[in-house]
Design a protein around this motif. Structure first.
Motif, PDB file in Angstrom:
ATOM      1  N   ASP A 267       2.473  -9.424   5.674  1.00 19.97           N
ATOM      2  CA  ASP A 267       1.728  -9.940   4.530  1.00 19.97           C
ATOM      3  C   ASP A 267       1.718  -8.867   3.442  1.00 19.97           C
ATOM      4  O   ASP A 267       1.151  -7.783   3.624  1.00 19.97           O
ATOM      5  CB  ASP A 267       0.297 -10.297   4.954  1.00 19.97           C
ATOM      6  CG  ASP A 267      -0.454 -11.031   3.855  1.00 19.97           C
ATOM      7  OD1 ASP A 267       0.050 -11.069   2.718  1.00 19.97           O
ATOM      8  OD2 ASP A 267      -1.553 -11.553   4.130  1.00 19.97           O
ATOM      9  N   ALA A 268       2.371  -9.158   2.305  1.00 24.77           N
ATOM     10  CA  ALA A 268       2.494  -8.156   1.237  1.00 24.77           C
ATOM     11  C   ALA A 268       1.121  -7.702   0.745  1.00 24.77           C
ATOM     12  O   ALA A 268       0.895  -6.506   0.517  1.00 24.77           O
ATOM     13  CB  ALA A 268       3.319  -8.719   0.082  1.00 24.77           C
ATOM     14  N   ALA A 269       0.198  -8.662   0.579  1.00 24.23           N
ATOM     15  CA  ALA A 269      -1.138  -8.282   0.108  1.00 24.23           C
ATOM     16  C   ALA A 269      -1.849  -7.405   1.119  1.00 24.23           C
ATOM     17  O   ALA A 269      -2.461  -6.386   0.756  1.00 24.23           O
ATOM     18  CB  ALA A 269      -1.959  -9.544  -0.180  1.00 24.23           C
ATOM     19  N   ALA A 270      -1.762  -7.787   2.386  1.00 25.31           N
ATOM     20  CA  ALA A 270      -2.417  -6.979   3.421  1.00 25.31           C
ATOM     21  C   ALA A 270      -1.770  -5.604   3.518  1.00 25.31           C
ATOM     22  O   ALA A 270      -2.459  -4.591   3.697  1.00 25.31           O
ATOM     23  CB  ALA A 270      -2.349  -7.707   4.768  1.00 25.31           C
ATOM     24  N   GLU A 271      -0.432  -5.554   3.402  1.00 22.80           N
ATOM     25  CA  GLU A 271       0.244  -4.258   3.460  1.00 22.80           C
ATOM     26  C   GLU A 271      -0.173  -3.377   2.286  1.00 22.80           C
ATOM     27  O   GLU A 271      -0.362  -2.165   2.440  1.00 22.80           O
ATOM     28  CB  GLU A 271       1.762  -4.464   3.458  1.00 22.80           C
ATOM     29  CG  GLU A 271       2.298  -5.166   4.692  1.00 22.80           C
ATOM     30  CD  GLU A 271       2.076  -4.354   5.952  1.00 22.80           C
ATOM     31  OE1 GLU A 271       2.160  -3.121   5.895  1.00 22.80           O
ATOM     32  OE2 GLU A 271       1.800  -4.971   7.002  1.00 22.80           O
ATOM     33  N   SER A 272      -0.313  -3.987   1.099  1.00 18.21           N
ATOM     34  CA  SER A 272      -0.750  -3.210  -0.061  1.00 18.21           C
ATOM     35  C   SER A 272      -2.157  -2.663   0.156  1.00 18.21           C
ATOM     36  O   SER A 272      -2.451  -1.506  -0.181  1.00 18.21           O
ATOM     37  CB  SER A 272      -0.707  -4.081  -1.321  1.00 18.21           C
ATOM     38  OG  SER A 272       0.608  -4.532  -1.582  1.00 18.21           O
ATOM     39  N   GLU A 273      -3.031  -3.499   0.722  1.00 22.12           N
ATOM     40  CA  GLU A 273      -4.390  -3.029   1.005  1.00 22.12           C
ATOM     41  C   GLU A 273      -4.369  -1.895   2.032  1.00 22.12           C
ATOM     42  O   GLU A 273      -5.104  -0.911   1.900  1.00 22.12           O
ATOM     43  CB  GLU A 273      -5.240  -4.194   1.516  1.00 22.12           C
ATOM     44  CG  GLU A 273      -5.510  -5.262   0.470  1.00 22.12           C
ATOM     45  CD  GLU A 273      -6.312  -6.429   1.026  1.00 22.12           C
ATOM     46  OE1 GLU A 273      -6.609  -6.374   2.243  1.00 22.12           O
ATOM     47  OE2 GLU A 273      -6.630  -7.354   0.273  1.00 22.12           O
ATOM     48  N   GLN A 274      -3.523  -2.039   3.046  1.00 20.85           N
ATOM     49  CA  GLN A 274      -3.437  -0.977   4.046  1.00 20.85           C
ATOM     50  C   GLN A 274      -2.894   0.316   3.448  1.00 20.85           C
ATOM     51  O   GLN A 274      -3.370   1.409   3.765  1.00 20.85           O
ATOM     52  CB  GLN A 274      -2.550  -1.422   5.210  1.00 20.85           C
ATOM     53  CG  GLN A 274      -3.164  -2.520   6.063  1.00 20.85           C
ATOM     54  CD  GLN A 274      -2.287  -2.866   7.253  1.00 20.85           C
ATOM     55  OE1 GLN A 274      -1.261  -2.240   7.483  1.00 20.85           O
ATOM     56  NE2 GLN A 274      -2.699  -3.872   8.015  1.00 20.85           N
TER      57      GLN A 274
END
Length: 409
Positions: A267-274
């Motif tokens: 998940d690009a959004a989740a990866e960015s948040e991580q």
């Protein structure tokens, strides 16, 4: 067997029961197709209620537990079966039942039994072992999708992949997803995608369906094709309860097409948040490290040795000065003692010197050859006299020997 009875001469009930038992006992074993309405398993025996597939007719049956366990698929309530049984009449309560000798699955159960036998054969070859499973790429460079045209499975996979990782490249190959031509079509699409160097992950997706609809995904040729595939394969067939053989040979089983999309791309959004959270943790850790090191450095710098480095030098300089002064004093004392000793020796030398004796009024007479005259008998005509401040040339006039040991003076 007809009984001769009348209202005046009725037959006892036991006679009728015995006649029925004898008649039914002469019946041989029969094959019966029915549905298992109830199943009660007890130690050693199983009691069933069989129900006709169309009419509202049911009958009790019983069998040994070994007969039930010998069935290729588990027998449960609602299962369709074919049983070999012998009718039996129980006289004490007049009940009729079937004594089951063999149970076979029928309908869907037969299909499940065939699949179970195929599963066991393929498992014996090692096709389902975990050591053959290939790891999925963390971020696929090319995703091959085999599914039905305009199907819900295609929509679920494509939409969820685009939502999670918009830049993910998809290569869709359409095939029939049920029927007799399904397995061949999927094998052809699988071979095409496996030969494509731009594809590093393949997904086979189909929605739910009956056992007959999903039967092609347990085809032996398809299972072997997936096993031989060099590219990792994800199986997303049916729903969670559905387990075709494709799920066992695939490198990853997804419960649904939507689950497959979630598991093949991050998940690009989740990866960015991580990444943001990891950056914050790294910054926080770096700040803590710098603060800790700064505190330690300040503590080290606050020590006297570093706050005033000359303190150690001054202390050592004082020690050197004190040692030098002690050496000088010791040397001075030694020189003074040596000077005194030399003075004493000089005084003794002076005291013992012939010159000092001459200075006290004594003189030394010498022969012209330089020898000292010690006797008046050795005095020549001419000789010299050594005084403290010079020499005197003398001539012998007379000699008067001493008559005693005492000095005439």
């Amino acid at each position: 067997m007809a009984l001769d009875t009348s209202a005046d001469s009725p037959a006892p009930l036991r006679t009728i029961s015995q006649a029925m038992d004898e008649y039914i006992g002469r019946l041989g074993a029969v094959w019966v197709e029915a549905e298992v309405a109830q199943l009660n398993r007890r130690p050693g025996m199983c009691f069933l209620t069989l129900r006709d597939l169309e009419a509202k007719v049911s009958m009790s049956a019983k069998c040994h537990v070994s007969v039930l366990d010998s069935c290729p698929v588990p027998v449960t309530a609602g299962a369709r079966v074919v049983v070999q049984a012998k009718p039996a009449f129980y006289g004490p309560n007049g009940s009729l039942s079937l004594d089951i000798r063999e149970i076979r699955p029928a309908g869907e159960g037969e299909l499940l039994a065939q699949l179970e036998r195929r599963k066991q054969l393929l498992a014996a070859e090692g096709l389902f072992e975990a050591r053959w499973k290939k790891p999925l790429p963390v971020l696929p460079l090319g995703i091959g999708l085999i599914t039905g045209r305009a199907s819900a499975a295609e929509r679920d996979v494509v939409q969820n992949v685009r939502l999670r990782w918009p830049a993910a490249p998809l290569r869709v190959r359409y095939s029939l997803m049920q029927g007799t031509e399904c397995a061949g079509g999927v094998i052809d699409a699988l071979g095409e995608l496996d030969a494509d160097p731009a594809v590093d992950l393949i997904v086979i997706a189909r929605g739910g369906g009956s056992v007959e609809d999903l039967l092609p995904f347990s085809d032996e040729a398809l299972v072997r094709a997936v096993f031989a595939c060099a590219t990792p394969v994800v199986s997303a067939i049916g729903h969670e309860p559905d387990t075709p053989l494709l799920d066992l040979v695939a490198d990853l089983r997804a419960s649904t097409p939507t689950d497959a999309a979630k598991r093949i791309v991050p998940d690009a959004a989740a990866e960015s948040e991580q990444i943001a959270a990891m950056r914050e943790r790294a910054q926080y850790a770096m700040r803590r490290l710098l603060d800790r090191e700064s505190t330690a450095l300040a503590a080290v710098r606050s020590r006297p040795a570093l706050a005033r480095p000359s303190v150690l030098i001054d202390a050592q300089a004082e020690l050197v000065t004190e040692a030098r002064d002690r050496v000088r004093r010791a040397l001075g004392h030694r020189l003074d003692r040596a000077h005194d000793e030399i003075g004493h020796h000089l005084a003794r030398v002076h005291a013992l010197s012939p010159l000092a004796t001459l200075q006290r009024g004594y003189a030394v007479a010498r022969h012209p050859d330089g020898t000292v005259l010690t006797s008046v008998g050795d005095v020549p005509e001419e000789f010299s006299i050594r005084l403290a401040d010079g020499h005197i040339a003398a001539r012998r006039v007379s000699i008067t020997p001493t008559t005693s040991d005492k000095d005439p003076a």
